[in-house]
Motif scaffolding. Sequence first.
Motif, short mmCIF file in Angstrom:
data_model
loop_
_atom_site.label_atom_id
_atom_site.label_comp_id
_atom_site.label_asym_id
_atom_site.label_seq_id
_atom_site.Cartn_x
_atom_site.Cartn_y
_atom_site.Cartn_z
N TRP A 232 0.84 -1.20 0.00
CA TRP A 232 0.00 0.00 0.00
C TRP A 232 0.87 1.25 0.00
CZ3 TRP A 232 -3.34 1.52 4.87
CH2 TRP A 232 -4.13 2.64 4.55
N PHE A 233 1.89 1.26 0.85
CA PHE A 233 2.80 2.40 0.95
C PHE A 233 3.52 2.63 -0.38
CE2 PHE A 233 7.10 3.99 1.75
CZ PHE A 233 6.83 5.18 2.43
N LEU A 234 4.06 1.58 -0.97
CA LEU A 234 4.82 1.72 -2.21
C LEU A 234 3.94 2.20 -3.36
CD1 LEU A 234 7.15 -1.43 -2.08
CD2 LEU A 234 7.74 0.95 -1.60
N VAL A 235 2.71 1.70 -3.43
CA VAL A 235 1.81 2.13 -4.50
C VAL A 235 1.52 3.62 -4.38
CG1 VAL A 235 -0.56 1.94 -5.37
CG2 VAL A 235 0.74 -0.12 -4.86
N LEU A 236 1.20 4.07 -3.17
CA LEU A 236 0.92 5.51 -2.96
C LEU A 236 2.17 6.35 -3.23
CD1 LEU A 236 -1.21 5.38 0.32
CD2 LEU A 236 -2.03 5.75 -2.02
N LEU A 237 3.32 5.84 -2.83
CA LEU A 237 4.56 6.58 -3.00
C LEU A 237 4.90 6.78 -4.47
CD1 LEU A 237 7.04 7.90 -1.75
CD2 LEU A 237 8.09 5.64 -1.55
N PHE A 238 4.81 5.74 -5.27
CA PHE A 238 5.16 5.87 -6.68
C PHE A 238 4.09 6.64 -7.46
CE2 PHE A 238 8.30 2.57 -5.77
CZ PHE A 238 9.38 3.08 -6.46
N ARG A 239 2.86 6.58 -7.01
CA ARG A 239 1.84 7.45 -7.62
C ARG A 239 2.16 8.91 -7.36
NH1 ARG A 239 -4.10 5.72 -5.92
NH2 ARG A 239 -4.47 7.71 -7.02
N ALA A 240 2.62 9.21 -6.14
CA ALA A 240 2.99 10.59 -5.81
C ALA A 240 4.20 11.04 -6.63
CB ALA A 240 3.29 10.70 -4.31
N ILE A 241 5.18 10.16 -6.81
CA ILE A 241 6.35 10.51 -7.61
C ILE A 241 5.94 10.81 -9.05
CG2 ILE A 241 8.51 9.63 -8.59
CD1 ILE A 241 8.87 8.01 -5.99
N ALA A 242 5.12 9.92 -9.63
CA ALA A 242 4.68 10.11 -11.01
C ALA A 242 3.91 11.41 -11.17
CB ALA A 242 3.82 8.92 -11.45
N ARG A 243 3.05 11.74 -10.20
CA ARG A 243 2.27 12.97 -10.27
C ARG A 243 3.17 14.19 -10.08
NH1 ARG A 243 -0.90 12.18 -6.12
NH2 ARG A 243 -2.27 10.79 -7.29
N GLY A 244 4.11 14.09 -9.16
CA GLY A 244 4.99 15.22 -8.88
C GLY A 244 5.87 15.59 -10.06
N THR A 245 6.31 14.60 -10.84
CA THR A 245 7.16 14.90 -12.00
C THR A 245 6.40 15.60 -13.11
OG1 THR A 245 6.73 12.69 -12.94
CG2 THR A 245 8.67 12.93 -11.53
N ARG A 246 5.07 15.66 -13.00
CA ARG A 246 4.26 16.35 -14.01
C ARG A 246 3.95 17.79 -13.60
NH1 ARG A 246 1.32 11.36 -13.88
NH2 ARG A 246 -0.38 12.39 -12.76
N SER A 247 4.59 18.27 -12.56
CA SER A 247 4.34 19.64 -12.11
C SER A 247 4.65 20.65 -13.21
CB SER A 247 5.19 19.95 -10.86
OG SER A 247 5.06 21.29 -10.50
N ALA A 248 3.84 21.69 -13.29
CA ALA A 248 4.08 22.75 -14.28
C ALA A 248 5.26 23.62 -13.90
CB ALA A 248 2.82 23.61 -14.41
N ASP A 249 5.67 23.57 -12.64
CA ASP A 249 6.82 24.32 -12.17
C ASP A 249 8.07 23.47 -12.38
OD1 ASP A 249 8.86 25.53 -10.67
OD2 ASP A 249 7.45 26.33 -9.20
N PRO A 250 9.01 23.90 -13.23
CA PRO A 250 10.21 23.09 -13.50
C PRO A 250 11.00 22.74 -12.25
CG PRO A 250 10.03 24.88 -15.08
CD PRO A 250 8.99 25.13 -14.02
N LEU A 251 11.07 23.67 -11.29
CA LEU A 251 11.82 23.40 -10.07
C LEU A 251 11.19 22.26 -9.29
CD1 LEU A 251 14.14 24.35 -8.17
CD2 LEU A 251 12.40 25.66 -6.94
N LEU A 252 9.87 22.29 -9.13
CA LEU A 252 9.19 21.24 -8.38
C LEU A 252 9.25 19.92 -9.13
CD1 LEU A 252 6.03 23.06 -6.95
CD2 LEU A 252 8.38 23.03 -6.13
N ALA A 253 9.09 19.97 -10.45
CA ALA A 253 9.17 18.74 -11.24
C ALA A 253 10.55 18.12 -11.14
CB ALA A 253 8.81 19.03 -12.69
N GLY A 254 11.61 18.96 -11.23
CA GLY A 254 12.97 18.46 -11.12
C GLY A 254 13.25 17.90 -9.74
N LEU A 255 12.73 18.56 -8.70
CA LEU A 255 12.92 18.07 -7.34
C LEU A 255 12.21 16.74 -7.15
CD1 LEU A 255 14.04 18.52 -4.51
CD2 LEU A 255 12.02 19.90 -3.98
N ALA A 256 11.02 16.60 -7.75
CA ALA A 256 10.29 15.33 -7.66
C ALA A 256 11.07 14.21 -8.33
CB ALA A 256 8.91 15.47 -8.29
N VAL A 257 11.69 14.52 -9.47
CA VAL A 257 12.52 13.52 -10.16
C VAL A 257 13.70 13.12 -9.29
CG1 VAL A 257 14.09 13.16 -12.10
CG2 VAL A 257 11.86 14.17 -12.49
N GLY A 258 14.39 14.11 -8.72
CA GLY A 258 15.56 13.83 -7.89
C GLY A 258 15.21 13.04 -6.64
N CYS A 259 14.15 13.47 -5.94
CA CYS A 259 13.72 12.75 -4.74
C CYS A 259 13.24 11.34 -5.10
CB CYS A 259 12.61 13.51 -4.03
SG CYS A 259 13.15 15.05 -3.25
#
Length: 466
Positions: free
Chosen positions: A373-400
């Motif tokens: 359950w934890f891993l599914v939610l975590l990777f869904r959050a990562i995938a959503r975060g990398t689609r941020s319209a803000d390049p800084l947030l998207a890049g940080l999501a990729v790095g994290c």
Amino acid sequence: MSERLDKTIAVGLLVTVVFTALAHGAVESWSLALYELIITLLLLMWAIKSILDRKLKITIPAIAWPIFALLVIGAAQSISIGGPDTEIRSLSMDVEATRATVTVLFFLLMSFLIAANFLDSRERFQTLIRFVVVYGLVLAVFALIQHLTWDGRFYWFRPTRVYAVFGPFANRNHYAGYMAMLIPVPVGLILSRAVPKEAWLLFGFGAAIMGLTVVVSLSRGGMVSVFAGLMFVAVMSGRQALARGGARVRRSAGGRSRSQAMVRTGAVVAIAIAIAVGVFWIGAEGVINRAAQSIDEQSAPSQMRFFGREWVWRDTLTMFSNHPIIGAGLGAYETVYPMYTHSNGYMVVQYAHNDYLQLLSDAGIVGGVAGIWFLVLLFRAIARGTRSADPLLAGLAVGCGGGIFAILVHSLFDFNLQIPSNCLLFLLLAAVVSNIAATVDEVAPAVALKERAAAEAGKLATGVPS
């Protein structure tokens, strides 16, 4: 006053991250007690801030619920009932160890919630980025200097008999796992072009020095996990570039997309070359000997490898098969393992050297479900975060996300997430990704509305009916 407390709590959490690493991973009772005291003080500041604001606002990310579920499982295992002839009955085979583990898990959950509520703005994310790069670089330089001048003492004053020391950690694998979570962050920001070009050199240099120390530490799992994290970053940043370019990139003759791919590949290769040059400059003999040792271990007779991971994993699976539903108890592994080992019991085995197998042996199928359950939610959050319209947030999501993926790979053959400092850093990255994903939910509709309005305006200008 309230705003000052807000900043103090955020800074205090980052100080806690540094303290737990420098305190040898917070694996000793004194350091663990201090970590819990610091988190208690941060929670007290949070309460005072709420009183001053006259409101209590708590953000609980979805990722927190599986952690809470595991905490409930441990609490249930900790309950002991006196039976006939004063016999104590409980779900855990070592009640005291389970209670101690539940206590640590509680403070880790509180740390996660503090991160989720106080590292929640673009300004805080920028501070976090600077912290990760500078902290990781300084820690790596210190670890390298201590390694080259090692005299059997931590920080040159605390003697130890541990032979696999690297940096502030008593186990080189835990140092490597810690660095594997930090390295992808600056690399992800570079490949996503989320930071100015003038910062690329510093970020790349920091990543290269951190990667160099992982290789010098001779942690095989660390090297594999760093590679996995970098590959994750390269793939996700490539997907980001395609998403931003849209149909224009897909329709292009391949020039622009190939150019971007070359830039990303070149950045990773440059960092890899810098690491390789550093290794050969310091001396590659240890790395070669470590590789030869791995081959020798695999070719050794099976009866001589009872202390190897393969046998520990087999014995752990036997433990799980005997306690399949609720497990033997969180933290009870060291107590229970001797009942199932094939060895003569000469060596104490505290962990399964595989966090996934240990979760099953400690918490059974119920804990395994919470982990999935934890891993599914975590990777869904990562995938959503990398689609941020803000390049800084998207890049940080990729790095994290790269750091998270790296430690999850390392967890296949080590126990980094059983170490408080490493688990704390892991949860910090998870909280950041979760917060970025939450902003995407808010920003995405506005972006879509803007694009639709532009399209409608274009149709009106050309006379095409909408």
